[in-house]
Design an enzyme around this catalytic site. Sequence first.
Site, PDB file in Angstrom:
ATOM      1  N   ASP A 113     -11.852   0.397   6.355  1.00 50.05           N
ATOM      2  CA  ASP A 113     -11.132  -0.277   6.641  1.00 50.05           C
ATOM      3  C   ASP A 113     -10.363  -0.632   7.896  1.00 50.05           C
ATOM      4  O   ASP A 113     -10.295   0.042   8.483  1.00 50.05           O
ATOM      5  CB  ASP A 113      -9.496   0.490   6.246  1.00 50.05           C
ATOM      6  N   GLN A 135       2.512   8.317   4.983  1.00 50.95           N
ATOM      7  CA  GLN A 135       1.662   7.575   6.252  1.00 50.95           C
ATOM      8  C   GLN A 135       2.258   7.042   7.364  1.00 50.95           C
ATOM      9  O   GLN A 135       1.609   7.901   8.738  1.00 50.95           O
ATOM     10  CB  GLN A 135       1.036   6.214   5.633  1.00 50.95           C
ATOM     11  N   LYS A 194      -3.360   6.577   2.026  1.00 52.72           N
ATOM     12  CA  LYS A 194      -4.418   5.659   2.333  1.00 52.72           C
ATOM     13  C   LYS A 194      -5.542   6.203   0.844  1.00 52.72           C
ATOM     14  O   LYS A 194      -5.658   5.090   0.207  1.00 52.72           O
ATOM     15  CB  LYS A 194      -5.030   4.867   3.323  1.00 52.72           C
ATOM     16  N   THR A 230      -8.307   2.834  -3.788  1.00 56.30           N
ATOM     17  CA  THR A 230      -8.312   1.374  -3.619  1.00 56.30           C
ATOM     18  C   THR A 230      -8.774   0.134  -4.786  1.00 56.30           C
ATOM     19  O   THR A 230      -9.871   0.997  -5.570  1.00 56.30           O
ATOM     20  CB  THR A 230      -9.463   1.132  -2.391  1.00 56.30           C
ATOM     21  N   GLU A 233      -1.529  -3.619  -0.161  1.00 51.83           N
ATOM     22  CA  GLU A 233      -2.033  -4.561   1.619  1.00 51.83           C
ATOM     23  C   GLU A 233      -3.981  -5.593   0.177  1.00 51.83           C
ATOM     24  O   GLU A 233      -4.198  -5.348  -0.288  1.00 51.83           O
ATOM     25  CB  GLU A 233      -2.897  -3.124   2.781  1.00 51.83           C
ATOM     26  N   HIS A 250      -0.542  -9.660  10.397  1.00 52.31           N
ATOM     27  CA  HIS A 250      -0.309  -8.623   9.981  1.00 52.31           C
ATOM     28  C   HIS A 250       0.062  -7.277  11.105  1.00 52.31           C
ATOM     29  O   HIS A 250       0.824  -6.337  10.998  1.00 52.31           O
ATOM     30  CB  HIS A 250      -1.366  -7.816   9.307  1.00 52.31           C
ATOM     31  N   ASP A 277      -5.991  -2.118  -1.305  1.00 54.14           N
ATOM     32  CA  ASP A 277      -5.400  -1.028  -0.579  1.00 54.14           C
ATOM     33  C   ASP A 277      -4.830  -0.524  -0.841  1.00 54.14           C
ATOM     34  O   ASP A 277      -3.712  -0.497   0.331  1.00 54.14           O
ATOM     35  CB  ASP A 277      -6.560  -1.492   0.590  1.00 54.14           C
ATOM     36  N   GLU A 326       5.871  -5.939   5.356  1.00 54.47           N
ATOM     37  CA  GLU A 326       5.809  -6.999   6.012  1.00 54.47           C
ATOM     38  C   GLU A 326       6.857  -8.253   4.938  1.00 54.47           C
ATOM     39  O   GLU A 326       7.855  -8.757   5.726  1.00 54.47           O
ATOM     40  CB  GLU A 326       4.836  -7.856   6.474  1.00 54.47           C
ATOM     41  N   GLU A 373      -6.077  -8.258   0.833  1.00 55.58           N
ATOM     42  CA  GLU A 373      -7.186  -7.568   1.259  1.00 55.58           C
ATOM     43  C   GLU A 373      -9.165  -8.403   0.380  1.00 55.58           C
ATOM     44  O   GLU A 373      -8.523  -8.503  -0.071  1.00 55.58           O
ATOM     45  CB  GLU A 373      -7.912  -6.373   1.765  1.00 55.58           C
ATOM     46  N   ARG A 417       3.782   4.218   2.449  1.00 57.41           N
ATOM     47  CA  ARG A 417       3.913   3.505   3.721  1.00 57.41           C
ATOM     48  C   ARG A 417       4.508   5.425   4.553  1.00 57.41           C
ATOM     49  O   ARG A 417       5.155   5.447   5.857  1.00 57.41           O
ATOM     50  CB  ARG A 417       5.054   2.317   3.871  1.00 57.41           C
TER      51      ARG A 417
END
Length: 406
Positions: free
Chosen positions: A117, A232, A245, A249, A191, A124, A225, A354, A193, A229
């Site tokens: 990844d 992480q 993570k 996925t 996420e 971002h 993904d 975000e 992607e 948080r």
Amino acid sequence: MPPFDVPEGDPFGPHNLPYGVFSPSGDSERRVGVRLGDQVLDAGAAAAALGSPHQALLARPTLNPLLAAGRATWTEVRSAVTSWVTDPAYRETLAPLFHPLSEVSLHLPFEVADYVDFYASEHHARNVGKVFRPDAADSLTPNWKHLPIGYHGRSGTVVVSGTDVVRPSGQRKGPADPAPVFGPSIRLDIEAEVGFVVGVPSEQGTPVALGDFREHVFGLFLLNDWSARDIQAWEYVPLGPFLGKSFSTSVAAWITPLDALEHARVAPPERTHPLLPYLDDAAPGIEPGGYDLRISVALNGEVISEPPFSAMYWTAAQQLAQMTVNGASLRTGDLYGSGTVSGPEERQRGSLLELTWNGRNPLELPDGKRAFLEDGDVVTLTAWAPGPDGIRVGLGEVTGRIVPSA
């Protein structure tokens, strides 16, 4: 409506023809399928019925043999399938080999080898830097403009769209907490992607050059993904993401071949720092590496973001070159993700981290506020790209529902 009669302008018309793996209703046998509108053509059965030399590649339960066959074969198969679904001479033979999309089960389209990844969106990366390092002179790390940053994920937890996502548990520790605690993530995120799948392998010790991207990469697809948080944030120093993570996925059930996206190719953003030769996509003979993909992110049916993939600083070709420049080999089925796709505007951010600025500004939705995902939430990614004569090329959706920890 007969399977061949796709409405004009359908984003899954004969200009697209993505590949997937399906099983018909009442049958557990997995087969390679090609999507046409809201129908799925049994590609292996079609190849057998028409005496195609590619029958052995298409009559398989996974796309891996086709991926490994190489670019010349990919082009031949795509040309053949295009002919099958557009030439009236084949209608009578192929009509019984179509299945309504609503009546089939879709499966992970390829066997995943390795998973990498990336972190390729400048918007971002800057947003994340501002959230977590608000006093830093530069929100980007010193290496960010010099190489595509990436990390290894877990290939065994890549799942097909529609698979439920179990809320992960792990250690978390807030800045003011005296000690870590264990429990379900309370800051579960997405996420948005784009993923790329490798077809042709490479030898260990032999880097793949920028110009060889299309000789190795078969196609692309949407990817979510999922990210915890809070887990992480506590674990990632000094080696980066791990349990935050690796739990899930999600990837689309349909792989769009690169050849279907010729009209969507664009130049990437202007480079602000000189690049070393192996990453220099301004060098003579290097074709534009960006793709104009328009992504939408919906939470419980409400669109919350529309990230533009054309804004990605690092291209898929540069990511492939970075993955292999140290001599690491490619394998058929290698998957790599672009990293979160975010644009310059608030409405173009590809993660809740975000969009809510780490939970400080929750989203106002019809069913209530959201800072991060709650149990029962459903997230769906969709996308399209410009195609020939103004027709859109649709990408297969990625959807997932959050369920409580086991």
